[in-house]
Design a protein around this motif. Structure first.
Motif, PDB file in Angstrom:
ATOM      1  N   ASP A 123       0.902  -1.151  -0.069  1.00 26.52           N
ATOM      2  CA  ASP A 123      -0.105  -0.094  -0.011  1.00 26.52           C
ATOM      3  C   ASP A 123       0.807   1.378   0.157  1.00 26.52           C
ATOM      4  O   ASP A 123       1.718   1.362   0.905  1.00 26.52           O
ATOM      5  CB  ASP A 123      -0.841   0.159   1.447  1.00 26.52           C
ATOM      6  CG  ASP A 123      -2.007  -0.736   1.140  1.00 26.52           C
ATOM      7  OD1 ASP A 123      -2.185  -1.508   0.236  1.00 26.52           O
ATOM      8  OD2 ASP A 123      -2.693  -1.208   2.218  1.00 26.52           O
ATOM      9  N   SER A 124       0.508   2.226  -0.683  1.00 29.71           N
ATOM     10  CA  SER A 124       1.340   3.555  -0.850  1.00 29.71           C
ATOM     11  C   SER A 124       0.825   4.436   0.467  1.00 29.71           C
ATOM     12  O   SER A 124      -0.427   4.421   0.751  1.00 29.71           O
ATOM     13  CB  SER A 124       0.973   4.546  -1.944  1.00 29.71           C
ATOM     14  OG  SER A 124       1.578   3.725  -3.070  1.00 29.71           O
ATOM     15  N   LEU A 125       1.523   5.004   1.053  1.00 30.35           N
ATOM     16  CA  LEU A 125       1.312   5.838   2.392  1.00 30.35           C
ATOM     17  C   LEU A 125       1.339   7.317   2.024  1.00 30.35           C
ATOM     18  O   LEU A 125       2.486   7.638   1.474  1.00 30.35           O
ATOM     19  CB  LEU A 125       2.277   5.460   3.793  1.00 30.35           C
ATOM     20  CG  LEU A 125       2.268   3.791   3.945  1.00 30.35           C
ATOM     21  CD1 LEU A 125       3.343   3.744   5.075  1.00 30.35           C
ATOM     22  CD2 LEU A 125       0.958   3.488   4.094  1.00 30.35           C
ATOM     23  N   VAL A 126       0.218   7.914   2.272  1.00 28.34           N
ATOM     24  CA  VAL A 126       0.376   9.344   2.059  1.00 28.34           C
ATOM     25  C   VAL A 126      -0.069  10.104   3.325  1.00 28.34           C
ATOM     26  O   VAL A 126      -1.189   9.761   4.085  1.00 28.34           O
ATOM     27  CB  VAL A 126      -0.681   9.695   0.727  1.00 28.34           C
ATOM     28  CG1 VAL A 126      -0.759  11.155   0.590  1.00 28.34           C
ATOM     29  CG2 VAL A 126      -0.226   9.156  -0.424  1.00 28.34           C
ATOM     30  N   VAL A 127       0.443  11.211   3.632  1.00 29.08           N
ATOM     31  CA  VAL A 127       0.305  11.890   4.693  1.00 29.08           C
ATOM     32  C   VAL A 127      -0.049  13.195   4.290  1.00 29.08           C
ATOM     33  O   VAL A 127       0.115  13.893   3.460  1.00 29.08           O
ATOM     34  CB  VAL A 127       1.465  11.939   5.691  1.00 29.08           C
ATOM     35  CG1 VAL A 127       1.756  10.463   6.257  1.00 29.08           C
ATOM     36  CG2 VAL A 127       2.611  12.591   5.134  1.00 29.08           C
ATOM     37  N   ARG A 128      -0.926  14.114   5.150  1.00 29.18           N
ATOM     38  CA  ARG A 128      -1.504  15.416   4.853  1.00 29.18           C
ATOM     39  C   ARG A 128      -0.614  16.380   5.816  1.00 29.18           C
ATOM     40  O   ARG A 128      -0.548  15.870   6.858  1.00 29.18           O
ATOM     41  CB  ARG A 128      -3.116  15.354   5.192  1.00 29.18           C
ATOM     42  CG  ARG A 128      -3.451  17.004   4.749  1.00 29.18           C
ATOM     43  CD  ARG A 128      -4.825  17.265   4.912  1.00 29.18           C
ATOM     44  NE  ARG A 128      -5.673  16.272   4.043  1.00 29.18           N
ATOM     45  CZ  ARG A 128      -5.558  16.740   2.619  1.00 29.18           C
ATOM     46  NH1 ARG A 128      -5.153  17.855   2.178  1.00 29.18           N
ATOM     47  NH2 ARG A 128      -6.371  15.851   1.734  1.00 29.18           N
ATOM     48  N   PHE A 129      -0.369  17.513   5.396  1.00 33.63           N
ATOM     49  CA  PHE A 129       0.421  18.475   6.233  1.00 33.63           C
ATOM     50  C   PHE A 129       0.000  19.610   5.888  1.00 33.63           C
ATOM     51  O   PHE A 129      -0.573  19.855   4.809  1.00 33.63           O
ATOM     52  CB  PHE A 129       1.907  18.288   5.860  1.00 33.63           C
ATOM     53  CG  PHE A 129       2.429  18.526   4.561  1.00 33.63           C
ATOM     54  CD1 PHE A 129       2.850  19.920   4.386  1.00 33.63           C
ATOM     55  CD2 PHE A 129       2.440  17.904   3.455  1.00 33.63           C
ATOM     56  CE1 PHE A 129       3.543  20.471   3.294  1.00 33.63           C
ATOM     57  CE2 PHE A 129       2.635  18.061   2.305  1.00 33.63           C
ATOM     58  CZ  PHE A 129       3.509  19.498   1.946  1.00 33.63           C
ATOM     59  N   GLY A 130       0.255  20.672   6.816  1.00 35.25           N
ATOM     60  CA  GLY A 130      -0.086  22.196   6.626  1.00 35.25           C
ATOM     61  C   GLY A 130       0.938  22.871   6.354  1.00 35.25           C
ATOM     62  O   GLY A 130       1.014  23.673   5.238  1.00 35.25           O
ATOM     63  N   GLU A 131       2.131  22.678   6.927  1.00 39.37           N
ATOM     64  CA  GLU A 131       3.528  23.462   6.740  1.00 39.37           C
ATOM     65  C   GLU A 131       4.558  22.543   6.733  1.00 39.37           C
ATOM     66  O   GLU A 131       4.619  21.268   7.150  1.00 39.37           O
ATOM     67  CB  GLU A 131       3.502  24.192   7.816  1.00 39.37           C
ATOM     68  CG  GLU A 131       2.579  25.521   8.094  1.00 39.37           C
ATOM     69  CD  GLU A 131       2.867  26.527   9.274  1.00 39.37           C
ATOM     70  OE1 GLU A 131       3.803  26.273   9.786  1.00 39.37           O
ATOM     71  OE2 GLU A 131       2.221  27.529   9.347  1.00 39.37           O
ATOM     72  N   GLU A 132       5.491  22.967   6.077  1.00 36.36           N
ATOM     73  CA  GLU A 132       7.028  22.251   5.968  1.00 36.36           C
ATOM     74  C   GLU A 132       7.471  21.966   7.141  1.00 36.36           C
ATOM     75  O   GLU A 132       8.001  20.629   7.474  1.00 36.36           O
ATOM     76  CB  GLU A 132       8.017  22.868   5.019  1.00 36.36           C
ATOM     77  CG  GLU A 132       7.629  23.094   3.685  1.00 36.36           C
ATOM     78  CD  GLU A 132       7.846  21.757   2.833  1.00 36.36           C
ATOM     79  OE1 GLU A 132       8.432  20.804   3.535  1.00 36.36           O
ATOM     80  OE2 GLU A 132       7.108  21.733   1.951  1.00 36.36           O
ATOM     81  N   GLY A 133       7.328  22.574   8.465  1.00 39.33           N
ATOM     82  CA  GLY A 133       7.776  22.334   9.488  1.00 39.33           C
ATOM     83  C   GLY A 133       6.911  20.909  10.223  1.00 39.33           C
ATOM     84  O   GLY A 133       7.550  20.173  10.796  1.00 39.33           O
ATOM     85  N   GLU A 134       5.729  20.662   9.747  1.00 38.06           N
ATOM     86  CA  GLU A 134       5.098  19.332  10.088  1.00 38.06           C
ATOM     87  C   GLU A 134       5.611  18.416   9.723  1.00 38.06           C
ATOM     88  O   GLU A 134       5.974  17.327  10.231  1.00 38.06           O
ATOM     89  CB  GLU A 134       3.705  19.385   9.798  1.00 38.06           C
ATOM     90  CG  GLU A 134       2.950  20.619  10.621  1.00 38.06           C
ATOM     91  CD  GLU A 134       1.430  20.713  10.051  1.00 38.06           C
ATOM     92  OE1 GLU A 134       0.886  19.519   9.297  1.00 38.06           O
ATOM     93  OE2 GLU A 134       0.805  21.631  10.039  1.00 38.06           O
ATOM     94  N   LEU A 135       6.073  18.452   8.447  1.00 36.97           N
ATOM     95  CA  LEU A 135       6.801  17.233   7.565  1.00 36.97           C
ATOM     96  C   LEU A 135       8.187  16.832   8.413  1.00 36.97           C
ATOM     97  O   LEU A 135       8.607  15.949   8.507  1.00 36.97           O
ATOM     98  CB  LEU A 135       7.068  17.336   6.230  1.00 36.97           C
ATOM     99  CG  LEU A 135       5.764  17.246   5.302  1.00 36.97           C
ATOM    100  CD1 LEU A 135       6.099  17.409   3.979  1.00 36.97           C
ATOM    101  CD2 LEU A 135       4.967  15.874   5.601  1.00 36.97           C
ATOM    102  N   ALA A 136       9.071  18.176   8.657  1.00 42.25           N
ATOM    103  CA  ALA A 136      10.322  17.816   9.229  1.00 42.25           C
ATOM    104  C   ALA A 136      10.074  17.192  10.794  1.00 42.25           C
ATOM    105  O   ALA A 136      10.996  16.261  10.914  1.00 42.25           O
ATOM    106  CB  ALA A 136      10.919  19.227   9.421  1.00 42.25           C
TER     107      ALA A 136
END
Length: 315
Positions: A123-136
């Motif tokens: 399964d491909s895993l996709v996440v939702r984020f608001g700002e780049e800092g959240e991904l970091a």
């Protein structure tokens, strides 16, 4: 973990690296256990998709594979969506599940449709984020690498297609095959008749592809050889096409169609696949692969690096 593709990725992630022949045997064994209608070549197709989706890196000539590190990379023009790819060990999966349960991450799982003859993909895993800092923060928590949008980054690094590794001509009398573009397969030949793409087995038992051009031989991969010969014989051919989306504001995003018999090289496939984080759709009737959410600029770079013009699609 009911999906055989997820189980296979877990196994390869825990192993880390190994011999390509051995992993193909493992893929075949598990594939036949879970997929009764599995067909010839299924392990190879699974591995190529795994490379495209950045789960594995493979040295095809050296017959070795390695699990790619976990990576989070934003998808192009996808309204705050990023794909989480690379290896998935048990520890990684546990930590991700903890973050989901604590509502620290919004996670989506997407399954790729594949024919019954193929082994299911993870399964491909996709996440939702608001700002780049959240991904970091998420990357640090998971021990993953945060990379800029790979679709744009990878497309900018695609090298121009060229035959540079000159080699000796095939041994006289040794089994030789030439690629037939009309039938999209290799056919046995007694000896080289004219310029084209050939396949042979060397004395060390490694199967290699070579292109004959104006009396000189060049070692290459199958995929690069196909496009090198295509450019020599036809200039630009209508084998790569792009269709824009109809949604307002999405005119520069669309679908890249690749005709069967003209497979993209590893890096080009990865760039196209990582535009959506999904494996390409298989269109049996139209006899092509469809890569979704591909920016026009990325599609143009893929085509130009292979010596092709990007055509329009009526799909």
């Amino acid at each position: 973990m009911n999906n055989p593709g997820d189980l296979l990725l877990r196994w390869l992630s825990e192993e880390g690296a190994g011999d390509l022949g051995e992993v193909k045997q493992g893929l075949w064994w598990l594939g036949t256990k879970s997929c009764p209608e599995i067909g010839p070549g299924a392990p190879g197709r699974w591995l190529r998709d795994a490379v495209s989706l950045a789960y594995l890196d493979i040295d095809w000539s050296g017959r070795r594979w390695s699990a790619a590190p976990p990576v989070i990379t934003p998808l192009p023009q996808a309204q705050g969506l990023a794909v989480l790819t690379g290896s998935r060990t048990a520890a990684f999966e546990r930590r991700l599940e903890e973050l989901v349960q604590d509502e620290c991450v919004e996670l989506y799982r997407s399954s790729a449709e594949r024919p019954a003859r193929d082994i299911p993909l993870p399964d491909s895993l996709v996440v939702r984020f608001g700002e780049e800092g959240e991904l970091a923060e998420l990357a640090a928590d998971l021990g993953a690498v945060l990379a800029p949008c790979f679709a744009y980054q990878g497309a900018s690094l695609l090298p121009p297609s060229a035959l540079v590794e000159q080699t000796s001509e095939p041994e006289y009398g040794a089994p030789l095959e030439q690629y037939d573009f009309g039938e999209s397969r290799y056919l046995p030949v007694r000896r080289p008749q004219h310029d084209g793409l050939y396949r042979l087995k060397r004395r060390d038992s490694k199967r290699v592809c070579q292109v004959l051009r104006a009396g000189s031989w060049f070692e290459t991969t199958h995929e690069h050889g196909v496009y090198a010969v295509l450019a020599d014989q036809n200039g630009t051919a209508d084998v790569l096409r792009w269709l824009p989306e109809e949604s307002c504001g999405r005119e520069r995003i669309g679908t890249l169609f690749v005709d069967w018999g003209y497979p993209l090289p590893d890096l080009h496939r990865r760039v196209a696949s990582m535009c959506s984080g999904l494996a390409p759709r298989i269109n049996e009737g139209a006899m092509n692969l469809a890569y979704d959410n591909v920016p026009e600029a990325v599609a143009v770079k893929i085509a130009h690096s292979l010596g092709q013009a990007l055509g329009d699609s009526s799909e």
